[in-house]
Design an enzyme around this catalytic site. Sequence first.
Site, mmCIF file in Angstrom:
data_model
loop_
_atom_site.group_PDB
_atom_site.id
_atom_site.type_symbol
_atom_site.label_atom_id
_atom_site.label_comp_id
_atom_site.label_asym_id
_atom_site.label_seq_id
_atom_site.Cartn_x
_atom_site.Cartn_y
_atom_site.Cartn_z
ATOM 1 N N TYR A 145 -0.776 0.142 10.356
ATOM 2 C CA TYR A 145 -1.055 -0.418 9.020
ATOM 3 C C TYR A 145 0.134 -0.180 8.090
ATOM 4 O O TYR A 145 0.602 -1.098 7.404
ATOM 5 C CB TYR A 145 -2.324 0.217 8.449
ATOM 6 C CG TYR A 145 -2.653 -0.202 7.033
ATOM 7 C CD1 TYR A 145 -2.895 -1.533 6.716
ATOM 8 C CD2 TYR A 145 -2.725 0.744 6.005
ATOM 9 C CE1 TYR A 145 -3.201 -1.914 5.407
ATOM 10 C CE2 TYR A 145 -3.044 0.379 4.706
ATOM 11 C CZ TYR A 145 -3.275 -0.956 4.407
ATOM 12 O OH TYR A 145 -3.576 -1.330 3.126
ATOM 13 N N SER A 166 0.862 -1.187 0.000
ATOM 14 C CA SER A 166 0.000 0.000 0.000
ATOM 15 C C SER A 166 0.893 1.230 0.000
ATOM 16 O O SER A 166 2.010 1.187 0.518
ATOM 17 C CB SER A 166 -0.868 0.024 1.259
ATOM 18 O OG SER A 166 -1.441 1.305 1.447
HETATM 19 N N1 LIG Z 1 -8.698 -0.761 -0.686
HETATM 20 C C1 LIG Z 1 -7.642 0.036 -0.671
HETATM 21 O O1 LIG Z 1 -7.757 1.262 -0.750
HETATM 22 C C2 LIG Z 1 -6.248 -0.550 -0.566
HETATM 23 C C3 LIG Z 1 -5.172 0.292 -0.858
HETATM 24 C C4 LIG Z 1 -3.889 -0.211 -0.788
HETATM 25 C C5 LIG Z 1 -3.676 -1.532 -0.442
HETATM 26 N N2 LIG Z 1 -4.728 -2.335 -0.152
HETATM 27 C C6 LIG Z 1 -4.435 -3.729 0.230
HETATM 28 O O2 LIG Z 1 -5.038 -4.579 -0.722
HETATM 29 C C7 LIG Z 1 -5.379 -5.817 -0.104
HETATM 30 C C8 LIG Z 1 -6.855 -6.115 -0.361
HETATM 31 O O3 LIG Z 1 -7.624 -5.048 0.169
HETATM 32 P P1 LIG Z 1 -9.151 -4.814 -0.233
HETATM 33 O O4 LIG Z 1 -9.428 -3.379 -0.027
HETATM 34 O O5 LIG Z 1 -9.429 -5.436 -1.541
HETATM 35 O O6 LIG Z 1 -9.874 -5.612 0.963
HETATM 36 P P2 LIG Z 1 -11.302 -6.260 1.108
HETATM 37 O O7 LIG Z 1 -12.213 -5.911 -0.016
HETATM 38 O O8 LIG Z 1 -11.718 -5.958 2.508
HETATM 39 O O9 LIG Z 1 -10.941 -7.816 0.998
HETATM 40 C C9 LIG Z 1 -10.034 -8.388 1.884
HETATM 41 C C10 LIG Z 1 -9.808 -9.827 1.473
HETATM 42 O O10 LIG Z 1 -8.822 -10.390 2.356
HETATM 43 C C11 LIG Z 1 -9.380 -11.523 2.990
HETATM 44 N N3 LIG Z 1 -8.890 -11.596 4.367
HETATM 45 C C12 LIG Z 1 -8.696 -10.554 5.228
HETATM 46 N N4 LIG Z 1 -8.237 -11.022 6.389
HETATM 47 C C13 LIG Z 1 -8.160 -12.375 6.278
HETATM 48 C C14 LIG Z 1 -7.783 -13.420 7.140
HETATM 49 N N5 LIG Z 1 -7.395 -13.202 8.397
HETATM 50 N N6 LIG Z 1 -7.823 -14.681 6.681
HETATM 51 C C15 LIG Z 1 -8.224 -14.938 5.421
HETATM 52 N N7 LIG Z 1 -8.603 -13.985 4.558
HETATM 53 C C16 LIG Z 1 -8.577 -12.728 4.985
HETATM 54 C C17 LIG Z 1 -10.881 -11.366 2.923
HETATM 55 O O11 LIG Z 1 -11.460 -12.645 2.949
HETATM 56 P P3 LIG Z 1 -12.950 -12.943 3.540
HETATM 57 O O12 LIG Z 1 -13.747 -11.681 3.416
HETATM 58 O O13 LIG Z 1 -13.454 -14.056 2.694
HETATM 59 O O14 LIG Z 1 -12.756 -13.341 4.929
HETATM 60 C C18 LIG Z 1 -11.061 -10.666 1.580
HETATM 61 O O15 LIG Z 1 -11.053 -11.604 0.548
HETATM 62 C C19 LIG Z 1 -5.029 -5.673 1.374
HETATM 63 O O16 LIG Z 1 -3.760 -6.232 1.619
HETATM 64 C C20 LIG Z 1 -4.987 -4.162 1.564
HETATM 65 O O17 LIG Z 1 -4.145 -3.787 2.628
HETATM 66 C C21 LIG Z 1 -6.025 -1.873 -0.204
#
Ligand SMILES: NC(=O)c1ccc[n+]([C@@H]2O[C@H](COP(=O)([O-])OP(=O)(O)OC[C@H]3O[C@@H](n4cnc5c(N)ncnc54)[C@H](OP(=O)(O)O)[C@@H]3O)[C@@H](O)[C@H]2O)c1
Length: 247
Positions: A156, A143
Amino acid sequence: MSITHNHDLTGQRALVTGATSGIGRAIALQLAAEGAEVVVHGRDAARGAETVEVITAAGGKAEFAAADLGNADDTRRLAEEVGDVDILVNNAGISVWGSTGEFDAGAYDAMFASNVRAPFLLVGALAPAMAARGKGSILNVSSMAGDIGMAGGAAYGATKAALEALTRSWAAEFSPSGVRVNAIAPGPVYTPTPSGRDFITSLGETTQMNRASEPEEIADVAAFLVSPRASYVTGATIAADGGRTAI
Ligand SMILES: NC(=O)c1ccc[n+]([C@@H]2O[C@H](COP(=O)([O-])OP(=O)(O)OC[C@H]3O[C@@H](n4cnc5c(N)ncnc54)[C@H](OP(=O)(O)O)[C@@H]3O)[C@@H](O)[C@H]2O)c1
């Protein structure tokens, strides 16, 4: 070298963690569209089945694997059950924001467990076999918070800075054996993240492009990085953040 086209992941097996939602789901769909057989990981079986259904309905190959990456034993079990993969995308993660003085120690530990320890265990379980076969590609989803200071994002951001450090060390450890290891550092992305849509929109307004992104904009870069098109890229963290960290 000849020009390469899409579908250059045919015959490759990919594990995408956190593929039941958001960025991971978009990456799973993109890799499958480019020919990979995808193991869709997550905890929510219903959303896992939906992701698999979308992939198979489009003619791709996918299966669902559940595991709680906050639990070390369950993470090791996942790696054992999935077995050999050509591509590992460490995407699953959580982001908890809050002032340092009031930050809950349990939330801190849970975030480091899923964002740092789980990728560490999965790479430890899967990368040696890639190295033994002389090829493989690992992508860690970091990120912009790992690269710049953001109020409320200390813990984070530290998980993502750790993941980027792991990326460089794993490139040193595995790339001499033909395994590329990279990270992608997205800016704000509209996903069902608990931080909420307004938070993502306001972060988007701080970027040079004055907007947040859609998951597919991240997935395209991710698919490039794991593919042979990025054959000379390893140990790199690639920003996909609308210029937020560049200027
Ligand atoms: N959204 C943003 O703005 C952003 C920006 C930069 C980086 N990121 C990074 O991108 C990645 C994905 O983020 P997102 O925004 O797409 O998140 P999201 O929509 O909340 O999805 C998170 C995913 O991770 C899984 N997950 C989370 N904790 C888990 C655990 N303990 N065990 C197994 N699965 C787990 C969830 O699975 P289930 O729901 O099936 O449990 C879900 O599939 C993360 O690493 C985040 O830090 C996000």
